[in-house]
Design an enzyme around this catalytic site. Structure first.
Site, mmCIF file in Angstrom:
data_model
loop_
_atom_site.group_PDB
_atom_site.id
_atom_site.type_symbol
_atom_site.label_atom_id
_atom_site.label_comp_id
_atom_site.label_asym_id
_atom_site.label_seq_id
_atom_site.Cartn_x
_atom_site.Cartn_y
_atom_site.Cartn_z
ATOM 1 N N GLU A 156 0.891 -1.165 0.000
ATOM 2 C CA GLU A 156 0.000 0.000 0.000
ATOM 3 C C GLU A 156 0.923 1.206 0.000
ATOM 4 O O GLU A 156 1.248 1.759 1.035
ATOM 5 C CB GLU A 156 -0.920 -0.035 1.228
ATOM 6 C CG GLU A 156 -2.124 0.877 1.092
ATOM 7 C CD GLU A 156 -1.867 2.268 1.626
ATOM 8 O OE1 GLU A 156 -1.121 3.035 0.960
ATOM 9 O OE2 GLU A 156 -2.395 2.592 2.692
ATOM 10 N N GLU A 170 4.149 11.787 -0.926
ATOM 11 C CA GLU A 170 4.387 11.005 0.287
ATOM 12 C C GLU A 170 4.155 9.513 0.056
ATOM 13 O O GLU A 170 3.997 8.741 1.002
ATOM 14 C CB GLU A 170 3.543 11.512 1.467
ATOM 15 C CG GLU A 170 3.970 12.880 1.963
ATOM 16 C CD GLU A 170 3.275 13.297 3.250
ATOM 17 O OE1 GLU A 170 2.354 12.584 3.687
ATOM 18 O OE2 GLU A 170 3.654 14.334 3.807
#
Length: 348
Positions: free
Chosen positions: A119, A128
């Site tokens: 993920e 990010e």
């Protein structure tokens, strides 16, 4: 006009608050779990590499699907929680938590993974995020016929209204606060805003900013993404910003692909949507063209950060798609000619 936006530093992945958000994200969790369960034959008896394992939930999903071994790699101190989660689910024999950056890891016996799961997505997919690390893991640890979960991802953008920066300040207990709203927009124009955008705020069909095939993409491909779009308003409205979101697609053994979506039309996720707020609004009519350029550039100071640059373009001066549905005369004429040509082809 052009706006350059930069992100401020956020909380690190050592902080349990971030992981709480992810664990409470039902759409995220269900998508991964369904993708694993629907492809149980891919996981059963196989070696899995979980890149950026966090609290270990994806590793547990994989173990429950019958895999032989899961290497759960996590660089932050949250790895301690992952170890506890593995123990409380009695999966110590299947899941090995490795505390390190994936770039520093050596797997036992130089074993290769059948599947890499991660993920890795950040805000608007890239900011990010940790796609660079997944690419590194793919190139060093994935078998030639191995699979990636997810296997592809797409970034979308569309013009939108942002009432929280405009209309909501026109009447505060009977007092006009438009000057305060102007200050808010000025600040918001310096950095993207992560917020929930309602479907009715989207003013045009979305355009693809970037499609990524995780088997083929390179780090160099991600340094700078630049697109020009001609969006056609599908209703009258107030053009106040650009909304950006993403989807991820997983391998699927069924005819229906398994998609994790942060589209405003879909269930809310912890990624929400990203908006670039315009300093001043513009009223648009249905079928009016909205032209803009969007540039995502990797930050020189932090490889995991991106800066966004938005430039408003004059629809009269940019090239429109061949089948543009806007109300400009040149597009109406082109559509008429194409329709006539197609009619002649059908009835020679």
């Amino acid at each position: 006009m052009t706006w350059k936006l930069q992100h401020q530093e956020g909380e690190t992945y050592n902080h349990s608050k971030i992981h709480r958000l992810m664990l409470r994200d039902k759409a995220r969790n269900r998508a991964y779990k369904q993708a694993i369960e629907d492809n149980k034959d891919i996981f059963e008896g196989k070696v899995i590499l979980d890149v950026g394992a966090g609290t270990g939930i994806l590793s547990v999903f994989c173990a429950q699907a019958g895999c032989r071994k899961v290497f759960a790699v996590e660089a932050s101190d949250i790895y301690k929680i992952a170890e506890e989660v593995v123990k409380e689910n009695n999966l110590e024999d299947t899941i090995q938590v490795i505390h390190d950056r994936i770039e520093n890891v050596t797997l036992p016996g130089n074993i290769k993974a059948d599947v890499i799961i991660s993920e890795w997505m950040g805000f608007y997919l890239l900011h990010e995020g940790m796609l660079d690390s997944v690419i590194w893991a793919r190139d060093h640890f994935l078998k030639d016929d191995g699979m990636l979960f997810p296997e592809s991802a797409t970034i979308y953008s569309a013009p939108c209204s942002v009432p929280s920066m405009y209309e909501e300040w026109e009447d505060v207990e009977g007092i006009s606060m438009k000057s305060f709203a102007s200050k808010l927009r000025s600040q918001a124009s310096q950095k993207p805003d992560t917020t929930i955008v309602k479907p009715e705020q989207i003013l045009a069909d979305p355009e693809v900013v970037l499609w990524i095939d995780l088997r083929e993409v390179t780090v160099e491909d991600l340094h700078c993404i630049k697109v020009q779009h001609i969006a056609v308003a599908n209703k009258d409205g107030k053009y106040q910003g650009i909304c950006i979101w993403f989807t991820c697609t997983f391998p699927s053994s069924s005819t229906e692909p398994i998609i994790l979506s942060t589209d405003p039309d879909e269930e809310e996720t912890h990624w929400k949507q990203t908006t670039v707020v315009l300093p001043n609004e513009c009223h648009v009519a249905e079928l009016e063209p909205i032209a803009y350029e969007l540039v995502l550039t990797r930050s020189e100071n932090n490889d995991r950060h991106y800066n966004i640059e938005v430039t408003m373009l004059d629809p009269e001066e940019v090239e429109h798609p061949e089948y543009c549905s806007c109300h400009m005369t040149k597009c109406i004429l082109v559509r008429a000619m194409l329709e006539k040509y197609e009619k002649n082809e059908e009835n020679p």
